[in-house]
Design a protein around this motif. Sequence first.
Motif, PDB file in Angstrom:
ATOM      1  N   ASP A   1       0.888  -1.105   0.316  1.00 51.44           N
ATOM      2  CA  ASP A   1       0.300  -0.175  -0.575  1.00 51.44           C
ATOM      3  C   ASP A   1       0.646   0.793   0.212  1.00 51.44           C
ATOM      4  O   ASP A   1       0.570   2.664   0.175  1.00 51.44           O
ATOM      5  CB  ASP A   1      -1.076  -0.101   0.943  1.00 51.44           C
ATOM      6  N   GLY A   2       2.202   0.806   0.033  1.00 58.79           N
ATOM      7  CA  GLY A   2       2.868   2.480  -0.232  1.00 58.79           C
ATOM      8  C   GLY A   2       4.086   2.391  -0.636  1.00 58.79           C
ATOM      9  O   GLY A   2       4.730   1.623  -1.434  1.00 58.79           O
ATOM     10  N   GLN A   3       5.428   3.129  -0.839  1.00 58.31           N
ATOM     11  CA  GLN A   3       5.969   3.534  -1.384  1.00 58.31           C
ATOM     12  C   GLN A   3       7.517   2.728  -0.761  1.00 58.31           C
ATOM     13  O   GLN A   3       7.567   2.662   0.484  1.00 58.31           O
ATOM     14  CB  GLN A   3       6.576   5.222  -2.071  1.00 58.31           C
ATOM     15  N   ARG A   4       8.244   2.495  -1.288  1.00 58.83           N
ATOM     16  CA  ARG A   4       9.505   1.587  -0.903  1.00 58.83           C
ATOM     17  C   ARG A   4      10.007   2.842  -0.127  1.00 58.83           C
ATOM     18  O   ARG A   4      10.449   4.098  -0.565  1.00 58.83           O
ATOM     19  CB  ARG A   4      10.409   0.908  -2.316  1.00 58.83           C
ATOM     20  N   THR A   5      10.555   2.997   1.188  1.00 56.92           N
ATOM     21  CA  THR A   5      10.856   3.208   1.962  1.00 56.92           C
ATOM     22  C   THR A   5      12.346   2.966   2.108  1.00 56.92           C
ATOM     23  O   THR A   5      14.093   4.374   2.683  1.00 56.92           O
ATOM     24  CB  THR A   5      10.490   3.823   3.229  1.00 56.92           C
ATOM     25  N   THR A   6      12.789   2.170   2.405  1.00 59.11           N
ATOM     26  CA  THR A   6      14.381   1.285   2.237  1.00 59.11           C
ATOM     27  C   THR A   6      13.720  -0.281   1.495  1.00 59.11           C
ATOM     28  O   THR A   6      13.706  -0.668   0.812  1.00 59.11           O
ATOM     29  CB  THR A   6      14.189   0.993   3.779  1.00 59.11           C
ATOM     30  N   GLY A   7      15.930  -0.452   1.370  1.00 58.40           N
ATOM     31  CA  GLY A   7      15.971  -1.950   0.674  1.00 58.40           C
ATOM     32  C   GLY A   7      16.435  -1.697  -0.012  1.00 58.40           C
ATOM     33  O   GLY A   7      16.525  -0.927  -1.287  1.00 58.40           O
ATOM     34  N   VAL A   8      16.502  -2.933  -0.875  1.00 58.60           N
ATOM     35  CA  VAL A   8      16.750  -3.190  -2.049  1.00 58.60           C
ATOM     36  C   VAL A   8      15.962  -1.924  -3.541  1.00 58.60           C
ATOM     37  O   VAL A   8      14.156  -1.969  -2.953  1.00 58.60           O
ATOM     38  CB  VAL A   8      16.396  -5.069  -3.138  1.00 58.60           C
ATOM     39  N   ASP A   9      16.495  -2.013  -4.159  1.00 57.19           N
ATOM     40  CA  ASP A   9      14.949  -1.300  -5.115  1.00 57.19           C
ATOM     41  C   ASP A   9      14.096  -2.516  -6.169  1.00 57.19           C
ATOM     42  O   ASP A   9      14.813  -3.161  -6.312  1.00 57.19           O
ATOM     43  CB  ASP A   9      15.860  -0.979  -6.125  1.00 57.19           C
ATOM     44  N   PRO A  10      13.067  -2.181  -5.918  1.00 55.58           N
ATOM     45  CA  PRO A  10      12.554  -3.434  -6.596  1.00 55.58           C
ATOM     46  C   PRO A  10      12.643  -3.769  -7.613  1.00 55.58           C
ATOM     47  O   PRO A  10      11.950  -4.494  -8.132  1.00 55.58           O
ATOM     48  CB  PRO A  10      10.902  -2.971  -5.862  1.00 55.58           C
ATOM     49  N   MET A  11      12.773  -2.389  -8.515  1.00 62.61           N
ATOM     50  CA  MET A  11      13.198  -3.092 -10.033  1.00 62.61           C
ATOM     51  C   MET A  11      14.391  -3.319 -10.465  1.00 62.61           C
ATOM     52  O   MET A  11      14.056  -4.441 -11.448  1.00 62.61           O
ATOM     53  CB  MET A  11      13.006  -1.428 -10.839  1.00 62.61           C
ATOM     54  N   ASP A  12      15.851  -3.775  -9.404  1.00 55.18           N
ATOM     55  CA  ASP A  12      16.111  -4.544  -9.277  1.00 55.18           C
ATOM     56  C   ASP A  12      15.665  -6.362  -8.953  1.00 55.18           C
ATOM     57  O   ASP A  12      16.817  -6.902  -9.365  1.00 55.18           O
ATOM     58  CB  ASP A  12      16.922  -3.916  -8.340  1.00 55.18           C
ATOM     59  N   ALA A  13      15.596  -6.000  -7.927  1.00 55.00           N
ATOM     60  CA  ALA A  13      14.081  -7.222  -7.510  1.00 55.00           C
ATOM     61  C   ALA A  13      13.734  -7.711  -8.945  1.00 55.00           C
ATOM     62  O   ALA A  13      13.391  -9.279  -8.917  1.00 55.00           O
ATOM     63  CB  ALA A  13      13.893  -6.776  -5.923  1.00 55.00           C
ATOM     64  N   ALA A  14      13.033  -6.856  -9.611  1.00 56.13           N
ATOM     65  CA  ALA A  14      12.430  -7.313 -10.586  1.00 56.13           C
ATOM     66  C   ALA A  14      12.861  -7.774 -11.330  1.00 56.13           C
ATOM     67  O   ALA A  14      12.770  -8.915 -12.097  1.00 56.13           O
ATOM     68  CB  ALA A  14      11.325  -6.308 -11.165  1.00 56.13           C
ATOM     69  N   LYS A  15      13.840  -6.984 -12.026  1.00 56.80           N
ATOM     70  CA  LYS A  15      14.855  -7.907 -12.430  1.00 56.80           C
ATOM     71  C   LYS A  15      15.135  -9.280 -12.491  1.00 56.80           C
ATOM     72  O   LYS A  15      15.466 -10.380 -13.716  1.00 56.80           O
ATOM     73  CB  LYS A  15      16.212  -7.252 -13.020  1.00 56.80           C
ATOM     74  N   MET A  16      15.899  -9.464 -11.619  1.00 58.20           N
ATOM     75  CA  MET A  16      16.024 -10.663 -10.837  1.00 58.20           C
ATOM     76  C   MET A  16      15.335 -11.959 -11.678  1.00 58.20           C
ATOM     77  O   MET A  16      15.171 -12.756 -11.694  1.00 58.20           O
ATOM     78  CB  MET A  16      16.567 -10.900  -9.770  1.00 58.20           C
ATOM     79  N   ALA A  17      13.381 -11.616 -10.693  1.00 56.47           N
ATOM     80  CA  ALA A  17      12.873 -12.265 -11.236  1.00 56.47           C
ATOM     81  C   ALA A  17      12.142 -12.582 -12.584  1.00 56.47           C
ATOM     82  O   ALA A  17      12.126 -13.772 -13.290  1.00 56.47           O
ATOM     83  CB  ALA A  17      11.425 -11.939 -10.528  1.00 56.47           C
ATOM     84  N   ALA A  18      12.426 -11.342 -13.255  1.00 54.18           N
ATOM     85  CA  ALA A  18      12.492 -11.557 -15.068  1.00 54.18           C
ATOM     86  C   ALA A  18      13.339 -12.830 -15.666  1.00 54.18           C
ATOM     87  O   ALA A  18      13.239 -13.205 -16.362  1.00 54.18           O
ATOM     88  CB  ALA A  18      12.529  -9.652 -15.586  1.00 54.18           C
ATOM     89  N   ASP A  19      14.731 -12.428 -15.045  1.00 48.98           N
ATOM     90  CA  ASP A  19      15.731 -13.674 -15.046  1.00 48.98           C
ATOM     91  C   ASP A  19      16.078 -14.564 -15.015  1.00 48.98           C
ATOM     92  O   ASP A  19      15.816 -15.787 -15.783  1.00 48.98           O
ATOM     93  CB  ASP A  19      17.074 -13.103 -14.477  1.00 48.98           C
TER      94      ASP A  19
END
Length: 346
Positions: free
Chosen positions: A227-245
């Motif tokens: 329900d919110g924006q990322r405030t800490t931790g791994v960039d979700p787009m970097d994690a998404a790339k890991m999932a896409a790969d």
Amino acid sequence: MNFLWPQFLWLLLAVPLLVLLYVWLLRRKKKMAIRYASLSIVRQAMGPGQTFRRHVPPLLFLLAMVAMLIGSARPLAVVTLPSNQQTIVLAIDVSGSMRAADVQPSRLEAAQAAAKSFIADLPRTVKVGIVAFAGSAQVAQLPTTNHEDLNAAIDSFQLQRGTATGNGLVMALSTLFPDAGIGIDDFAPQSTKKGVPIDQSGKEPKKEFKPVAPGSYNSAAIIMLTDGQRTTGVDPMDAAKMAADRGVRVYTVGVGTVDGETIGFEGWSMRVRLDEDTLKAVANKTQAEYFYAGTADDLKKVYNTLSSRLTVEKKETEISALFALGAAVLALLAAGLSLFWFNRIL
């Protein structure tokens, strides 16, 4: 419709030749027929429907031939089949903003109820894992088919501060691939992972990983609700790339206020805003979809939609067997009618 062996469709050119052969045989038979003194007596004996009936069995047999020839070309069609999805990981946001009551009775309680309903509708053969994330991410339940354990894990959620959507995705991937060595450390600077230079870590290097096409891994999927924006931790787009790969689809669900809202609790307040752009980008990168749920009913509908999409899938499948079956039925029907009407086969 596509065909694996389209060259066999050339055999359909024989169908007009068979029609011409049938017409020629009828005319030849007519010329060789015995001449009666009165043709009206013959027509009266045959009955008004006999002339039409005599052509029905050959027509059915011709259709059987057509179906058989099309089947020999191995036709392909997009059909809906049960999915081979074996594991689904629910990554659910348990940050403090989930206590907001704009989704009744609260965002968290609505998410818990919808998740339980989603699990109940899944086939018992599908394993479900649960990851809870806020400022960090933890596995609340390893993938299992035991719905009672899954419901207990959902009921045990405790709200925390922070929103690390990327960490939630990484933990979900680690749950799907426990032997792949996936972890938050993969996103640390290469020279200082865990504070130790790589050449002094004493660890064996990981096996070389070869990326696959996004969305190509059909044995598992991730559903992330936040329900919110990322405030800490791994960039979700970097994690998404890991999932896409790895070919894993990440379906994202946004719940709550899109424009932003200030939420207060026990003397502190925070401004929360749903980051739809990032959630859509994560879903698009992994060849999945984004859903927005502004109410508890919307959230249930989203999970119902995801349940139906993850338990069935459309695939291009060979349907030669259907044409073969149709040809057999038509051939048997032609022979049966011929025997019933004329006491002979065609």
